[in-house]
Enzyme design. Structure first.
Site, PDB file in Angstrom:
ATOM      1  N   HIS A   9      38.906  -3.183  17.924  1.00  0.00           N
ATOM      2  CA  HIS A   9      39.421  -1.807  18.022  1.00  0.00           C
ATOM      3  C   HIS A   9      39.465  -1.317  19.467  1.00  0.00           C
ATOM      4  O   HIS A   9      38.866  -1.907  20.374  1.00  0.00           O
ATOM      5  CB  HIS A   9      38.540  -0.874  17.194  1.00  0.00           C
ATOM      6  CG  HIS A   9      37.108  -0.886  17.655  1.00  0.00           C
ATOM      7  ND1 HIS A   9      36.669  -0.240  18.781  1.00  0.00           N
ATOM      8  CD2 HIS A   9      36.023  -1.509  17.150  1.00  0.00           C
ATOM      9  CE1 HIS A   9      35.384  -0.444  18.952  1.00  0.00           C
ATOM     10  NE2 HIS A   9      34.962  -1.217  17.979  1.00  0.00           N
ATOM     11  N   GLU A  14      31.668  -3.396  10.857  1.00  0.00           N
ATOM     12  CA  GLU A  14      30.798  -3.951  11.894  1.00  0.00           C
ATOM     13  C   GLU A  14      29.392  -4.203  11.357  1.00  0.00           C
ATOM     14  O   GLU A  14      28.964  -3.602  10.366  1.00  0.00           O
ATOM     15  CB  GLU A  14      30.748  -3.002  13.107  1.00  0.00           C
ATOM     16  CG  GLU A  14      29.850  -3.448  14.256  1.00  0.00           C
ATOM     17  CD  GLU A  14      30.263  -4.768  14.914  1.00  0.00           C
ATOM     18  OE1 GLU A  14      30.278  -5.792  14.211  1.00  0.00           O
ATOM     19  OE2 GLU A  14      30.526  -4.756  16.134  1.00  0.00           O
TER      20      GLU A  14
END
Length: 216
Positions: free
Chosen positions: A10, A83
């Protein structure tokens, strides 16, 4: 049939300047992170992307959205791409942790699997869910190019698992994935090949103005 997965970390977040472990905490993108997402969208058109998937965390969703929008695709949100939860390390810097417990940080640096931070998600469990998500995408999009937006640690762990490399050494084998850059893998049945690593998506800078070549 071969599927190509275009793995992207990201865009930059507000915790990057201090290098804090974001983990499962939702952290906003910086203006630079938003620009990286925009660049990724333009790149996805040039790359002929067929599908877009991402982690459920907002920083990954916001990075994937421009590509999905310009391609006219729905984003496939994959829970398995979230994550790693860093437990004791969540929201902290390495220096802050080392000041409190230098031995814990030494163990982590030596082997990120056996020396994982207290309370964190086991590396093997993260590898299992991440690779399950990536293989699911590959199975459902056979022959396609799939853009996958996720996270620095999770993607490095997944790469080690898919390529048969030691999970505890993911930090040494892949020191970092750059924000907004593309790492391409090719999945064909049980086999995985690494095609490229950390390829930037931003357009090259315009050449500096100079004298016209002779003959123009």
């Amino acid at each position: 049939m071969t599927t190509r997965l275009l793995l992207v970390r990201h865009g930059e977040t507000e915790w990057h300047a201090e290098n804090r472990y974001a983990g499962v905490t939702d952290v906003a993108l910086t203006p630079r992170g938003v620009a990286q997402a925009t660049d990724l969208g333009a790149w996805a058109v040039r790359a002929g992307v067929d599908a877009v998937a991402c982690s459920p965390l907002s920083r990954a969703r916001l990075t994937a959205s421009p590509a999905a929008e310009v391609l006219g695709l729905a984003v496939e949100v994959q829970e398995g791409l979230k994550e790693v939860d860093f437990g004791w390390g969540e929201g902290r810097t390495i220096q802050e942790m080392a000041d409190e417990d230098p031995e814990a940080v030494r163990r982590f640096r030596e082997d990120a699997d056996s020396g994982a931070f207290p309370g964190s998600e086991p590396v093997a469990r993260a590898a299992e869910r991440a690779t399950a998500s990536l293989r699911d995408l590959a199975d459902r999009h056979q022959g396609d190019r799939v853009l996958v937006v996720a996270h620095n640690t999770l993607l490095r762990i997944a790469l080690c698992e898919l390529l048969g490399l030691p999970l505890g050494r993911y930090r040494r084998i892949f020191p970092r994935l750059d924000n907004g850059a593309v790492t391409e893998i090719e999945i064909r049945g049980p086999e995985t090949a690494l095609r490229s690593l950390n390829v930037p998506t931003a357009p090259p800078p315009a050449p500096a103005p100079g004298p016209s070549p002779a003959g123009d």
